[in-house]
Design a protein around this motif. Sequence first.
Motif, PDB file in Angstrom:
ATOM      1  N   SER A  94       0.981  -1.331  -0.106  1.00  0.00           N
ATOM      2  CA  SER A  94       0.016   0.013  -0.035  1.00  0.00           C
ATOM      3  C   SER A  94       0.883   1.237   0.125  1.00  0.00           C
ATOM      4  N   TYR A  95       0.372   2.436  -0.550  1.00  0.00           N
ATOM      5  CA  TYR A  95       0.933   3.582  -0.567  1.00  0.00           C
ATOM      6  C   TYR A  95       0.065   4.536   0.255  1.00  0.00           C
ATOM      7  N   PHE A  96       0.556   5.210   1.163  1.00  0.00           N
ATOM      8  CA  PHE A  96      -0.086   6.371   1.958  1.00  0.00           C
ATOM      9  C   PHE A  96       0.657   7.664   1.928  1.00  0.00           C
ATOM     10  N   GLY A  97      -0.095   8.709   2.168  1.00  0.00           N
ATOM     11  CA  GLY A  97       0.678   9.827   2.165  1.00  0.00           C
ATOM     12  C   GLY A  97       1.036  10.007   3.688  1.00  0.00           C
ATOM     13  N   SER A  98       1.951  10.915   3.799  1.00  0.00           N
ATOM     14  CA  SER A  98       2.652  11.221   5.113  1.00  0.00           C
ATOM     15  C   SER A  98       2.937  12.983   5.184  1.00  0.00           C
ATOM     16  N   ALA A  99       3.139  13.169   6.230  1.00  0.00           N
ATOM     17  CA  ALA A  99       3.443  14.794   6.460  1.00  0.00           C
ATOM     18  C   ALA A  99       4.338  14.774   7.729  1.00  0.00           C
ATOM     19  N   MET A 100       5.413  15.723   7.648  1.00  0.00           N
ATOM     20  CA  MET A 100       6.091  16.171   8.692  1.00  0.00           C
ATOM     21  C   MET A 100       6.461  17.473   9.047  1.00  0.00           C
TER      22      MET A 100
END
Length: 509
Positions: free
Chosen positions: A488-494
């Motif tokens: 699976s591909y997920f979005g991420s933010a930091m």
Amino acid sequence: MPAQKTRILATLAFLVLLLFSPLGFSNGQLDTSFAGGKTSTFFPIDATGQRGATRVVKTLVQADNKVLLISNTPTPFGSQFSGNSQIGITRLNADGTPDASYGANGQLLLDAGVDFEVEAVDAALRIDGAVLVLGTMYGPFNESDMAVWAVRPNGQRDLAFATGGLLRIRRGGTPSDTAGAIEPYDLSLNRFMIAGTIRDAPGDNRNLMHVILFGDSGTLCAVAECGNVVGGNVGQPNQWYMLRFFLNLDVQVADLAAELRPEAAVPLRVRTLLRRAIPDSQGNFDTAIIATSFPSATNGYGVDPEFDGDGIREFFFTAQPGFRHNTGNRLAIQRQGSTSRLIAVGYSANASDTDPSIGVAAFDLNSGANDPGFNAGVPLSFDYAAGAIHGDAYASDVLPTPDGKLLIGGGYEYAGFTFGDAALVRLNANGTFDNTFGSLSAALPGRAGFGHTLAGSDRDNRLDSMALAADGERVVFGGYAYASDDGSYFGSAMRVRLHAGDLLRDGFE
């Protein structure tokens, strides 16, 4: 306790923190006030609960420090096409939580109807806080057009923009046009430059095209300053204006940068980065920058011959033997007093396009000459090597910061032969590594790495785009993470601290 004594104690505590923290670094660390430093992974979900892989292409920060993440989301969503795609926008509050006022889970979806595949490539904020998303619409008969969606700050389509919030930049016939980048160059007038490629017939080379968009109305500029008249129907009765740049090769737009100096003899200069532009006689790929301006020697808006003599600058990040691919990914303009320089980032790689190294090059914005103040006038090429880690790396974005430094973001090989972590580099203005920043090792100043575990499984986390917080002292970056257990591909933010001085503002934060 007196304020002065409190300040002294805070300073002493800060010095102790520097003394006993790894490497003495206090910046380049995750900002824990933003969802603990990194968001839980996310993906747009439709009304029926379906979800799709999320690939972030643009990160924007609003004036109120809310974060917008524009992504591509291939998913069925009840479409007649099993591979139909939509564009997702996720908005996070300043603390990293989903903004429920923007839609379910802080998310909304854009499309162009069931007959079209859509793909976002870039986005920009309008002066009123609305977001303009640039993408490509792919039709059922192999035709494609550039398109712009306008979404107001409340999460609703801007119905006053073009047709119901969507502008389809449609030429006559059955063209194959693709979007590349959008750049605001005069926000006071809501003017945006769009770069893309046009192909008139199958088998033809793609040529570079620029158009000027009035971002408040969704109309294309139809005055002489915008370029050369080209016949075509864009859903309006008038002809439209654009610059069409013919090259004897197939081009792909990577990015666009523009600078407006109204007081200058040439007030508007535009630079377009082409990815893997021109192969030489040895089969090596270099990167090219196309320069245009207003006014120009071609009258009105056109080629800027002051830039490298003919408006085209080709370059390699490295001429190291065997590194045959030099790929540009992003451009930025860095002002330095009365002058400006152009920063290009990407990577160089071997003949099989593997074993990449981060590439950074600096040029005089006007002339296109190498900037002697950056790495002695030579492009910078480097890996993320650390101990037993091979350290292959690439750059996907660049940001000049208010302190005169540069942030370079991308991905690097954390372990094995995958790009396991997001990479963030801070360079001084002269191209040296900033030794007050980083978290890898004392031998690798200026470099930080950030992982994102997915439910305890292995992960492949990358930085695709980044933006400065409103105070200029934090950077938010978005990307995607890959879970090896289910593919699976997920979005991420930091969000990451840039300045150690944050710790001394009113004592400890």
